[in-house]
Design a protein around this motif. Structure first.
Motif, short mmCIF file in Angstrom:
data_model
loop_
_atom_site.label_atom_id
_atom_site.label_comp_id
_atom_site.label_asym_id
_atom_site.label_seq_id
_atom_site.Cartn_x
_atom_site.Cartn_y
_atom_site.Cartn_z
N TRP A 143 7.64 19.37 -10.55
CA TRP A 143 7.02 19.55 -9.23
C TRP A 143 7.25 18.37 -8.29
O TRP A 143 6.97 18.45 -7.10
N THR A 144 7.82 17.26 -8.80
CA THR A 144 7.99 16.07 -7.97
C THR A 144 9.32 16.04 -7.23
O THR A 144 9.51 15.21 -6.34
N PHE A 145 10.26 16.91 -7.61
CA PHE A 145 11.54 17.04 -6.89
C PHE A 145 12.26 15.71 -6.73
O PHE A 145 12.84 15.41 -5.68
N TYR A 146 12.23 14.87 -7.77
CA TYR A 146 12.85 13.54 -7.66
C TYR A 146 14.34 13.66 -7.39
O TYR A 146 15.04 14.50 -7.96
N THR A 147 14.82 12.79 -6.52
CA THR A 147 16.26 12.61 -6.37
C THR A 147 16.72 11.71 -7.52
O THR A 147 15.92 10.96 -8.07
N PRO A 148 17.99 11.73 -7.93
CA PRO A 148 19.10 12.47 -7.32
C PRO A 148 19.22 13.93 -7.83
O PRO A 148 19.97 14.69 -7.26
N TYR A 149 18.42 14.30 -8.88
CA TYR A 149 18.64 15.63 -9.45
C TYR A 149 18.34 16.74 -8.44
O TYR A 149 19.05 17.75 -8.37
N PHE A 182 12.78 7.64 -2.28
CA PHE A 182 12.19 8.99 -2.33
C PHE A 182 10.83 8.93 -3.03
O PHE A 182 9.86 9.53 -2.58
N GLN A 183 10.80 8.18 -4.13
CA GLN A 183 9.53 8.11 -4.87
C GLN A 183 8.46 7.40 -4.05
O GLN A 183 7.29 7.80 -4.08
N HIS A 184 8.85 6.36 -3.30
CA HIS A 184 7.86 5.71 -2.41
C HIS A 184 7.27 6.72 -1.44
O HIS A 184 6.05 6.83 -1.28
N PHE A 185 8.16 7.45 -0.76
CA PHE A 185 7.68 8.40 0.25
C PHE A 185 6.86 9.52 -0.40
O PHE A 185 5.82 9.91 0.10
N PHE A 186 7.40 10.03 -1.51
CA PHE A 186 6.73 11.16 -2.16
C PHE A 186 5.32 10.78 -2.60
O PHE A 186 4.36 11.52 -2.36
N ALA A 215 -10.94 7.68 0.19
CA ALA A 215 -9.89 8.14 1.11
C ALA A 215 -9.06 6.96 1.61
O ALA A 215 -7.85 7.06 1.74
N LEU A 216 -9.72 5.84 1.90
CA LEU A 216 -8.99 4.69 2.44
C LEU A 216 -8.15 4.00 1.36
O LEU A 216 -6.97 3.72 1.56
N ILE A 217 -8.76 3.74 0.21
CA ILE A 217 -8.04 2.99 -0.84
C ILE A 217 -6.90 3.83 -1.42
O ILE A 217 -5.89 3.30 -1.88
N SER A 218 -7.07 5.16 -1.37
CA SER A 218 -6.05 6.01 -2.00
C SER A 218 -4.68 5.84 -1.36
O SER A 218 -3.66 6.19 -1.95
N PHE A 219 -4.64 5.29 -0.14
CA PHE A 219 -3.35 5.05 0.51
C PHE A 219 -2.65 3.79 0.00
O PHE A 219 -1.53 3.51 0.38
N LEU A 220 -3.34 3.03 -0.83
CA LEU A 220 -2.82 1.71 -1.20
C LEU A 220 -2.34 1.63 -2.64
O LEU A 220 -2.06 0.56 -3.14
N VAL A 221 -2.30 2.75 -3.34
CA VAL A 221 -2.06 2.67 -4.79
C VAL A 221 -0.86 3.50 -5.25
O VAL A 221 -0.64 3.64 -6.44
N TRP A 222 -0.08 4.03 -4.30
CA TRP A 222 0.92 5.02 -4.71
C TRP A 222 1.94 4.46 -5.71
O TRP A 222 2.47 5.20 -6.53
N GLY A 223 2.19 3.15 -5.63
CA GLY A 223 3.24 2.57 -6.48
C GLY A 223 2.92 2.59 -7.96
O GLY A 223 3.80 2.35 -8.79
N HIS A 224 1.64 2.92 -8.34
CA HIS A 224 1.35 2.93 -9.78
C HIS A 224 2.01 4.13 -10.48
O HIS A 224 1.99 4.20 -11.70
N HIS A 225 2.59 5.05 -9.71
CA HIS A 225 3.38 6.13 -10.31
C HIS A 225 4.80 5.66 -10.62
O HIS A 225 5.58 6.41 -11.19
N VAL A 250 4.89 13.56 3.59
CA VAL A 250 5.65 14.41 2.66
C VAL A 250 6.52 15.38 3.45
O VAL A 250 7.64 15.71 3.05
N GLY A 251 6.04 15.81 4.62
CA GLY A 251 6.84 16.69 5.47
C GLY A 251 8.14 16.00 5.87
O GLY A 251 9.23 16.57 5.76
N ILE A 252 8.01 14.73 6.32
CA ILE A 252 9.19 13.98 6.74
C ILE A 252 10.13 13.75 5.55
O ILE A 252 11.35 13.88 5.66
N THR A 253 9.53 13.45 4.38
CA THR A 253 10.35 13.21 3.18
C THR A 253 11.16 14.45 2.82
O THR A 253 12.35 14.35 2.49
N LEU A 254 10.53 15.61 2.92
CA LEU A 254 11.24 16.84 2.59
C LEU A 254 12.34 17.12 3.61
O LEU A 254 13.41 17.63 3.27
N LEU A 255 12.08 16.75 4.87
CA LEU A 255 13.14 16.90 5.89
C LEU A 255 14.32 15.99 5.58
O LEU A 255 15.48 16.37 5.74
#
Lengths: 93, 531
Positions: free
Chosen positions: B137-143, B239-243, B288-298, B210-215
């Motif tokens: 479901w994550t549609f990672y590049t390059p695959y 891609f992973q950063h944006f996703f 809601a606010l902190i959730s924007f600061l943790v994406w890199g743990h994926h 995510v809209g921009i990333t998919l574009l």
């Protein structure tokens, strides 16, 4: 016409935007090296700011609306800051 | 506030057009409920088949490609068609105007348009199944760039769904700012509304990314632009950063409304005021606010720099604080309460138990050293399902039972519903708890095959799906066959505004907009006795 600017001021803003578009096209004719992207982004940001202030009426809104409008810019800053920090601090073997 | 003369919203018009073109927030909420329910069932069947395949190592009932397609279908459909719009769009639509004392949302036509966009996005998504993706479901590049499947069509469907999400979010934010009844101050707002407000902020602010990333993905695939492909000067980690900049806040889009549901159910069936109202309300915003600061743990093992790994790891621990505040406050609300174990309450208590396991195992994954071992193993699968099912879906089921009389004007058989709950609870834990062990033993996620020593745990996990499916079918059976007779307006003696009217509500909710004079959670107090 409401109190959110006269036709005259709106037309002036439109002329300014047209002028900035000419500047965008003009700037693209020259090679500024590493400054190509920053210059294009600065011109685009000025255009977006003018649209937000005048056509989207932000100039006439209260503080809470400004908070809502400016918070995404903070998030954009975070997105760029963290991503760029990653890219420039990677150790490449 | 009797609505005797006015037709209730279910009776006000018959036929397809009366629903498909309605601007009544309650009907739109019900349509969302049906739509997400259908997608939930399709995605659940896919997961049932995936688990069946794991009964034996090697091929059991399907090829490796079919397996890849089915887990991609399960993940992407569950995330984008069920759980992201799930609680917020269905119960949010139905409840927010009722809870704040309004006749509808502020932009009713935009609300209907959002639903149509949701259907359009879902239709594009379904058309893409003609050549289904096998990317996860994550549609990672390059695959995802190289795959011959309809990745771009699916992502375009998600792009449309994103617009639906954004418009719903804007509608809810403005509704809560502008349409609260007199006296419904921010510190009297029901906690479900606070949660929906925080969710809406996330929907509006995160979804465009995510809209921009998919574009960009479309631009790279169709026009050869170099965003993510190193051969073209791009960076696959970008891609992973944006996703994840979207998809981590999206986790909270999924869970926050469910937390709001729990905050509504627990005080009613404990007969106590909610403990720490303001702390819970502000915790929603903090999440809601902190959730924007943790994406890199994926992305700890993606090639991301060590410096940024450390930064994201530290911030990840911070998001546990407001989440724990909520859990402690729910537990303190229960303390010395007069607890009634209704079906909705059982699901809510299960939520606290399961979500806590999901949350705490998230801290394992947030720790850098542990994540290197656990990343992309079944431990992650178990963790996210404890949060998403144990959290969101159990919250969703709690809401289905709690507001059932209000939505349909009928009661259901509590005894059968409780048996269904027991089966679902046991089934869920039998499916996913062994997966924590599988993960720590080194079983990678998304693998078609596995080593023979993992078979017993895999089989146990598969047996769990049979128990859970039996419970789910019994739950559906129970809810589809309501008890005879009309439900009372307020069968659970709730003090919240949506229960102050007949069940189901009239088309315009209130004959007169009410004036609010007291806090909403005054259970067990003198005020409740008087009312």
């Amino acid at each position: 016409m409401d109190n959110h600017g006269s036709y005259k001021s709106l037309i002036n803003i439109w002329i300014l935007l047209m002028f900035l578009t000419v500047v965008t096209v003009g700037a693209a004719q020259f090679d500024f090296g590493a400054w190509n992207v920053p210059i294009a982004l600065i011109i685009a940001s000025v255009k977006a700011g003018v649209v937000a202030l005048h056509f989207m009426h932000l100039k006439h809104e209260d503080g809470l609306t400004w908070v809502f409008a400016s918070y995404p810019l903070f998030l954009l800053f975070l997105l760029i800051a963290f991503t760029v920090t990653d890219m420039f601090s990677r150790v490449v073997n | 506030m009797s609505q005797e003369q006015e037709k209730n919203y279910l009776e006000n018009g018959e036929g397809f057009a009366s629903w498909f073109f309605t601007v009544d927030h309650k009907r739109i909420g019900i349509m969302y409920l049906w739509a997400i329910g259908v997608f939930f069932i399709i995605a659940a069947i896919a997961s049932f088949l995936v688990r069946f395949e794991h009964l034996t190592p090697g091929q059991t009932i399907m090829t490796a490609h079919t397996y890849n397609v089915l887990f991609t279908l399960h993940g992407s459909m569950m995330v984008f068609l069920f759980i992201v719009p799930g609680v917020a769009a269905s119960f949010g639509n139905f409840l927010i105007p009722l809870m704040i004392g309004a006749k509808d949302v502020i932009f009713p036509k935009l609300n209907l348009y959002s639903f149509w966009l949701y259907l359009l996005g879902a239709a594009v998504f379904m058309i893409a199944l003609a050549a289904p993706a096998d990317t996860g479901w994550t549609f990672y590049t390059p695959y995802s760039i190289e795959s011959g499947a309809n990745v771009i069509l699916i992502t375009f469907g998600i792009f449309i769904l994103g617009f639906s999400s954004i418009l719903t979010g804007i509608n809810f934010i403005v509704t809560m700012h502008k349409l609260r009844a007199p006296g419904m101050t921010w510190d009297r707002l029901p906690l479900f509304c606070w949660a929906a407000y925080a969710t809406s902020l996330l929907q509006v602010l995160a979804t465009p990314v995510v809209g921009i990333t998919l574009l960009l993905l479309i631009g790279e695939r169709f026009f050869g632009l170099g965003f993510f492909d190193p051969a073209r000067g791009g960076d696959p980690v970008l891609f992973q950063h944006f996703f994840w900049f979207y998809s981590h806040p999206a986790v909270y889009i999924m869970i926050l409304p469910a937390m709001g549901i729990i905050s509504e159910v627990i005080p009613v069936f404990s007969r106590k005021p909610i403990f720490g109202y303001k702390a819970i309300a502000y915790a929603s915003l903090a999440i809601a606010l902190i959730s924007f600061l943790v994406w890199g743990h994926h992305m700890f093992v993606s090639g991301q720099s060590k410096l940024i790994n450390v930064i994201f790891s530290v911030i990840t621990y911070a998001v546990a604080v407001p989440t724990a505040i909520k859990v402690f406050n729910w537990l303190w609300t229960l303390y010395k309460g007069s607890i009634e174990l209704s079906t909705a309450m059982l699901y809510s208590l299960a939520f606290i138990f399961l979500f806590t396991i999901g949350g705490l195992t998230g801290l394992f994954l947030g720790a850098l050293a542990a994540d290197v071992h656990l990343h992309d193993t079944y431990f992650v699968v178990a963790h996210m399902h404890y949060v998403m099912i144990g959290g969101t879906v159990f919250g969703f089921f709690a809401a289905l039972h709690f507001w059932y009389p209000k939505m349909w004007g009928r009661m259901f058989d509590e005894f059968k519903a409780k048996i269904a709950f027991v089966l679902i609870f046991i089934g869920f834990n039998v499916i996913f708890f062994p997966q924590f062990i599988l993960g720590t033993l080194g079983m990678p996620r998304r693998y078609f095959n596995y080593a023979p020593e993992f078979q017993s745990l895999h089989q146990l996990s598969t047996y769990g799906t049979w128990i859970g499916a039996a419970g789910f079918i019994l739950m559906l059976w129970t809810l589809m066959r309501p008890l005879p007779g009309k439900a009372p307006g307020n069968p659970y003696r709730s003090l919240s505004l949506e229960w102050s009217m007949d069940s189901p509500p009239g088309t315009f909710n209130f004959d007169e907009i009410p004036t609010i004079t007291e806090p909403v959670y005054n259970y067990g107090t003198k005020i409740e006795e008087e009312s």
